[in-house]
Motif scaffolding. Structure first.
Motif, PDB file in Angstrom:
ATOM      1  N   SER A  17       0.783  -1.241  -0.081  1.00 42.12           N
ATOM      2  CA  SER A  17      -0.242  -0.466  -0.098  1.00 42.12           C
ATOM      3  C   SER A  17       1.129   0.904   0.333  1.00 42.12           C
ATOM      4  CB  SER A  17      -0.914   0.069   1.304  1.00 42.12           C
ATOM      5  OG  SER A  17      -1.835  -0.551   1.041  1.00 42.12           O
ATOM      6  N   LEU A  18       0.515   2.031  -0.745  1.00 38.86           N
ATOM      7  CA  LEU A  18       1.044   3.206  -0.453  1.00 38.86           C
ATOM      8  C   LEU A  18      -0.283   4.962  -0.625  1.00 38.86           C
ATOM      9  CD1 LEU A  18       3.493   3.610  -3.158  1.00 38.86           C
ATOM     10  CD2 LEU A  18       3.831   4.189  -1.120  1.00 38.86           C
ATOM     11  N   VAL A  62      -8.757   0.576 -10.954  1.00 42.18           N
ATOM     12  CA  VAL A  62      -8.343   0.743 -10.172  1.00 42.18           C
ATOM     13  C   VAL A  62      -9.364   0.299  -8.506  1.00 42.18           C
ATOM     14  CG1 VAL A  62      -7.026   2.416 -10.202  1.00 42.18           C
ATOM     15  CG2 VAL A  62      -8.852   2.906  -9.411  1.00 42.18           C
ATOM     16  N   LYS A  63     -11.068   0.157  -9.141  1.00 46.07           N
ATOM     17  CA  LYS A  63     -12.406   0.091  -8.356  1.00 46.07           C
ATOM     18  C   LYS A  63     -11.176  -0.634  -7.185  1.00 46.07           C
ATOM     19  CE  LYS A  63     -15.488   2.176 -11.329  1.00 46.07           C
ATOM     20  NZ  LYS A  63     -16.588   1.728 -12.317  1.00 46.07           N
ATOM     21  N   GLY A  64     -11.658  -0.410  -5.809  1.00 48.72           N
ATOM     22  CA  GLY A  64     -11.971  -1.823  -5.086  1.00 48.72           C
ATOM     23  C   GLY A  64     -10.389  -1.960  -4.513  1.00 48.72           C
ATOM     24  N   ASN A  82      -4.213   1.257  -2.222  1.00 49.83           N
ATOM     25  CA  ASN A  82      -3.925  -1.118  -1.684  1.00 49.83           C
ATOM     26  C   ASN A  82      -3.974  -2.014  -2.575  1.00 49.83           C
ATOM     27  OD1 ASN A  82      -4.546   0.325   1.095  1.00 49.83           O
ATOM     28  ND2 ASN A  82      -6.236  -0.365   1.280  1.00 49.83           N
ATOM     29  N   SER A  83      -3.352  -2.581  -2.252  1.00 49.20           N
ATOM     30  CA  SER A  83      -3.047  -4.071  -3.121  1.00 49.20           C
ATOM     31  C   SER A  83      -2.363  -3.821  -4.153  1.00 49.20           C
ATOM     32  CB  SER A  83      -4.537  -4.517  -3.899  1.00 49.20           C
ATOM     33  OG  SER A  83      -5.195  -5.538  -2.055  1.00 49.20           O
ATOM     34  N   ASP A  88      -0.050  -0.798 -11.897  1.00 47.90           N
ATOM     35  CA  ASP A  88       0.355   0.725 -11.112  1.00 47.90           C
ATOM     36  C   ASP A  88       1.443   1.940 -11.013  1.00 47.90           C
ATOM     37  OD1 ASP A  88      -1.819  -1.279  -8.536  1.00 47.90           O
ATOM     38  OD2 ASP A  88      -2.823  -0.086 -10.319  1.00 47.90           O
ATOM     39  N   THR A  89       2.537   0.431 -11.244  1.00 45.04           N
ATOM     40  CA  THR A  89       3.892   2.153 -11.941  1.00 45.04           C
ATOM     41  C   THR A  89       3.826   2.884 -12.710  1.00 45.04           C
ATOM     42  OG1 THR A  89       4.893  -0.212 -10.834  1.00 45.04           O
ATOM     43  CG2 THR A  89       6.253   1.722 -12.192  1.00 45.04           C
ATOM     44  N   ALA A  90       3.329   4.224 -12.174  1.00 44.27           N
ATOM     45  CA  ALA A  90       3.608   5.044 -12.984  1.00 44.27           C
ATOM     46  C   ALA A  90       3.657   6.424 -12.163  1.00 44.27           C
ATOM     47  CB  ALA A  90       2.372   5.479 -13.821  1.00 44.27           C
TER      48      ALA A  90
END
Length: 120
Positions: A17-18, A62-64, A82-83, A88-90
């Protein structure tokens, strides 16, 4: 003079998470805010947006997993991620939409971006 500053990016393992933060400052009225991201070789894409009345929209990808928040009193916006996945790297950008107090003029201002890297 508008300023928009993002923070909170970094390197995280897949599944981790971040939390990203965006702080906006200016003399005009801050309306919609949003997070966008741009991966290498790809176009910038919407991640999530939030209106002044906290109506939220999310990209299907990214929903949820991601949640967007804002604090109107502080002109701040957060993105809880999360998760996380490698895709998701960007570079994540904060987008702000302002309305001039002096008239019916709106304009957009972007932050400089913060790097999020998810290792698999």
């Amino acid at each position: 003079q508008v300023q928009v500053v993002e923070s909170g990016g970094g390197l995280v393992q897949a599944g981790g998470s971040l939390r990203l933060s965006c702080v906006a400052s200016g003399s005009d009225i801050l309306n919609d805010m949003g997070w966008y991201r741009q991966a290498p070789g790809k176009q910038r894409e919407l991640v999530a947006t939030i209106t002044r009345s906290s109506i939220r929209t999310y990209a299907d990808s990214v929903k949820g997993r991601f949640t967007i928040f804002r604090d109107n009193a502080k002109n701040t916006m957060d993105l809880q991620m999360n998760s996380l996945k490698s895709e998701d790297t960007a570079v994540y950008y904060c987008k702000t939409r302002w309305a001039r107090r002096s008239g019916a003029v709106e304009y957009t201002y972007w932050g400089q971006g913060t790097q999020v890297t998810v290792s698999s």
